[in-house]
Design a protein around this motif. Structure first.
Motif, PDB file in Angstrom:
ATOM      1  N   TRP A  45      -0.739  -1.328  -6.624  1.00 10.76           N
ATOM      2  CA  TRP A  45      -1.144  -2.525  -5.975  1.00 10.76           C
ATOM      3  C   TRP A  45      -1.778  -2.184  -4.403  1.00 10.76           C
ATOM      4  O   TRP A  45      -1.561  -2.609  -3.826  1.00 10.76           O
ATOM      5  N   ASP A  46      -2.928  -1.317  -4.696  1.00  8.07           N
ATOM      6  CA  ASP A  46      -3.480  -1.069  -3.304  1.00  8.07           C
ATOM      7  C   ASP A  46      -4.237  -2.188  -2.762  1.00  8.07           C
ATOM      8  O   ASP A  46      -4.517  -3.109  -3.654  1.00  8.07           O
ATOM      9  N   ILE A  47      -4.661  -2.372  -1.426  1.00  6.94           N
ATOM     10  CA  ILE A  47      -5.372  -3.479  -0.994  1.00  6.94           C
ATOM     11  C   ILE A  47      -6.866  -3.762  -1.732  1.00  6.94           C
ATOM     12  O   ILE A  47      -6.875  -5.155  -2.099  1.00  6.94           O
ATOM     13  N   GLN A  50      -5.856  -5.551  -4.772  1.00  4.01           N
ATOM     14  CA  GLN A  50      -5.278  -6.738  -4.844  1.00  4.01           C
ATOM     15  C   GLN A  50      -6.567  -8.072  -4.560  1.00  4.01           C
ATOM     16  O   GLN A  50      -6.523  -8.969  -5.082  1.00  4.01           O
ATOM     17  N   LYS A  51      -7.437  -7.369  -3.707  1.00  7.24           N
ATOM     18  CA  LYS A  51      -8.568  -8.330  -3.457  1.00  7.24           C
ATOM     19  C   LYS A  51      -9.425  -8.468  -4.750  1.00  7.24           C
ATOM     20  O   LYS A  51      -9.807  -9.382  -5.058  1.00  7.24           O
ATOM     21  N   ASN A  52      -9.633  -7.350  -5.689  1.00  8.87           N
ATOM     22  CA  ASN A  52     -10.470  -7.549  -6.504  1.00  8.87           C
ATOM     23  C   ASN A  52      -9.736  -8.538  -7.682  1.00  8.87           C
ATOM     24  O   ASN A  52     -10.632  -9.314  -8.536  1.00  8.87           O
ATOM     25  N   LEU A  53      -8.571  -8.357  -7.830  1.00 12.40           N
ATOM     26  CA  LEU A  53      -7.851  -9.354  -8.768  1.00 12.40           C
ATOM     27  C   LEU A  53      -7.579 -10.828  -8.239  1.00 12.40           C
ATOM     28  O   LEU A  53      -7.994 -11.687  -8.877  1.00 12.40           O
ATOM     29  N   ILE A  54      -7.641 -11.084  -7.055  1.00 10.27           N
ATOM     30  CA  ILE A  54      -7.714 -12.270  -6.453  1.00 10.27           C
ATOM     31  C   ILE A  54      -9.126 -12.845  -6.660  1.00 10.27           C
ATOM     32  O   ILE A  54      -9.023 -13.999  -7.146  1.00 10.27           O
ATOM     33  N   THR A  55     -10.164 -12.083  -6.370  1.00 10.67           N
ATOM     34  CA  THR A  55     -11.523 -12.460  -6.819  1.00 10.67           C
ATOM     35  C   THR A  55     -11.542 -12.829  -8.245  1.00 10.67           C
ATOM     36  O   THR A  55     -12.288 -14.222  -8.705  1.00 10.67           O
ATOM     37  N   LEU A  56     -11.367 -12.201  -9.177  1.00  9.70           N
ATOM     38  CA  LEU A  56     -11.148 -12.485 -10.663  1.00  9.70           C
ATOM     39  C   LEU A  56     -10.231 -13.741 -10.867  1.00  9.70           C
ATOM     40  O   LEU A  56     -10.806 -14.621 -11.496  1.00  9.70           O
ATOM     41  N   GLN A 127       6.300  -6.983 -12.445  1.00 10.08           N
ATOM     42  CA  GLN A 127       6.023  -8.127 -12.104  1.00 10.08           C
ATOM     43  C   GLN A 127       6.583  -8.389 -10.715  1.00 10.08           C
ATOM     44  O   GLN A 127       5.821  -9.325  -9.948  1.00 10.08           O
ATOM     45  N   LYS A 128       7.890  -8.181 -10.285  1.00 13.55           N
ATOM     46  CA  LYS A 128       8.296  -8.452  -9.028  1.00 13.55           C
ATOM     47  C   LYS A 128       7.329  -7.543  -7.946  1.00 13.55           C
ATOM     48  O   LYS A 128       7.316  -8.077  -6.804  1.00 13.55           O
ATOM     49  N   TYR A 129       7.072  -6.379  -8.223  1.00 12.50           N
ATOM     50  CA  TYR A 129       6.396  -5.701  -7.069  1.00 12.50           C
ATOM     51  C   TYR A 129       5.158  -6.356  -6.929  1.00 12.50           C
ATOM     52  O   TYR A 129       4.545  -6.522  -5.829  1.00 12.50           O
ATOM     53  N   MET A 130       4.326  -6.979  -8.153  1.00 10.61           N
ATOM     54  CA  MET A 130       3.165  -7.742  -7.790  1.00 10.61           C
ATOM     55  C   MET A 130       3.351  -9.054  -6.914  1.00 10.61           C
ATOM     56  O   MET A 130       2.578  -9.206  -6.055  1.00 10.61           O
ATOM     57  N   ALA A 134       1.398  -7.759  -0.292  1.00 14.69           N
ATOM     58  CA  ALA A 134       1.102  -8.676   0.736  1.00 14.69           C
ATOM     59  C   ALA A 134      -0.062  -9.626   0.694  1.00 14.69           C
ATOM     60  O   ALA A 134       0.050 -10.802   1.288  1.00 14.69           O
ATOM     61  N   ILE A 135      -0.881  -9.490  -0.202  1.00 16.66           N
ATOM     62  CA  ILE A 135      -2.060 -10.268  -0.304  1.00 16.66           C
ATOM     63  C   ILE A 135      -2.129 -10.832  -1.492  1.00 16.66           C
ATOM     64  O   ILE A 135      -2.192 -12.003  -1.560  1.00 16.66           O
ATOM     65  N   LEU A 136      -2.080 -10.419  -2.631  1.00 15.97           N
ATOM     66  CA  LEU A 136      -2.159 -10.987  -4.081  1.00 15.97           C
ATOM     67  C   LEU A 136      -0.858 -11.868  -4.220  1.00 15.97           C
ATOM     68  O   LEU A 136      -0.745 -12.827  -4.886  1.00 15.97           O
ATOM     69  N   GLY A 137       0.468 -11.409  -3.925  1.00 14.85           N
ATOM     70  CA  GLY A 137       1.576 -11.838  -4.220  1.00 14.85           C
ATOM     71  C   GLY A 137       1.466 -13.106  -3.433  1.00 14.85           C
ATOM     72  O   GLY A 137       1.882 -14.342  -3.685  1.00 14.85           O
ATOM     73  N   LYS A 138       1.120 -13.380  -2.253  1.00 12.16           N
ATOM     74  CA  LYS A 138       0.964 -14.457  -1.429  1.00 12.16           C
ATOM     75  C   LYS A 138       0.107 -15.472  -1.996  1.00 12.16           C
ATOM     76  O   LYS A 138       0.170 -16.776  -2.175  1.00 12.16           O
ATOM     77  N   VAL A 139      -1.095 -15.051  -2.384  1.00 15.52           N
ATOM     78  CA  VAL A 139      -2.097 -15.956  -3.180  1.00 15.52           C
ATOM     79  C   VAL A 139      -1.643 -16.623  -4.599  1.00 15.52           C
ATOM     80  O   VAL A 139      -1.772 -17.763  -4.523  1.00 15.52           O
ATOM     81  N   LEU A 140      -0.866 -15.577  -5.260  1.00 19.15           N
ATOM     82  CA  LEU A 140      -0.287 -16.230  -6.529  1.00 19.15           C
ATOM     83  C   LEU A 140       0.648 -17.327  -6.306  1.00 19.15           C
ATOM     84  O   LEU A 140       0.528 -18.238  -6.869  1.00 19.15           O
ATOM     85  N   LYS A 141       1.383 -17.070  -5.315  1.00 17.55           N
ATOM     86  CA  LYS A 141       2.521 -18.019  -5.050  1.00 17.55           C
ATOM     87  C   LYS A 141       1.775 -19.496  -4.421  1.00 17.55           C
ATOM     88  O   LYS A 141       1.991 -20.477  -4.937  1.00 17.55           O
ATOM     89  N   HIS A 142       0.961 -19.227  -3.598  1.00 15.98           N
ATOM     90  CA  HIS A 142       0.322 -20.326  -2.919  1.00 15.98           C
ATOM     91  C   HIS A 142      -0.488 -21.256  -4.126  1.00 15.98           C
ATOM     92  O   HIS A 142      -0.331 -22.498  -3.989  1.00 15.98           O
TER      93      HIS A 142
END
Length: 178
Positions: A45-47, A50-56, A127-130, A134-142
């Motif tokens: 889950w490098d930065i 995380q950013k690429n997955l958020i974009t997708l 799943q827990k790690y994801m 810092a970035i992806l987890g926050k976006v998923l929860k939001h």
């Protein structure tokens, strides 16, 4: 298979490419399916990732992320059957998880029990790690993106959620293979 809300939202599957499960998942779900793969379903889950997955997730309106592995995944066999020559060496994650299995389960006569529990616990850890990133987890929860995990039993063509595996294996010491 019982994926929550899967019929009405796009889904991102996180899988091991050696499972060759993409076709099964595409046939099983009635939504757009996207895939992100890592050997042994052992994701980093490098930065940048995380950013690429958020974009997708945002561009494709992904509302659900599902971790899936087959209990027959070759990485579990490497850990559970030490006489097998390792094909790949995946992280110490599997060895750490193997130590969490109760002694009575380790002595069970049917190896599928142990493998399914190991696979389930591994996916839950991923799943827990994801979700803790810092970035992806926050976006998923939001964005209230649902996350789940399933272990696929190819002979029965059943996707087992962790709760069923834990209940049947740990409570009863057995899991129905039918």
């Amino acid at each position: 298979m019982s994926f929550n809300k899967l019929e009405s939202s796009n889904c991102l599957f996180l899988i091991c490419p050696t499972d060759h499960i993409e076709i099964i998942l595409r046939q099983t779900c009635s939504t757009n399916a996207f895939f992100y793969t890592a050997l042994g379903a052992n994701f980093r889950w490098d930065i940048d990732t995380q950013k690429n997955l958020i974009t997708l997730i945002e561009n494709q309106k992904v509302a659900q992320i599902v971790f899936v592995t087959k209990y027959t995944n070759m990485f579990y066999k490497e850990i559970l059957e030490p006489e097998i020559e390792p094909f790949f060496h995946v992280s110490e994650t599997f060895l750490q998880l193997d130590k969490t299995l109760p002694d009575y389960l380790l002595n069970q006569s049917h190896p599928i029990l142990r493998t399914m529990l190991l696979a389930s616990r591994h996916l839950q850890t991923q799943q827990k790690y994801m979700l803790e990133t810092a970035i992806l987890g926050k976006v998923l929860k939001h964005n209230e993106v649902t996350t789940q995990s399933f272990v696929y039993h190819p002979n029965n063509q059943i996707f087992y959620p962790p709760k069923i595996i834990e209940n049947k294996v740990l409570s009863h010491g057995q899991i129905s293979l039918n």
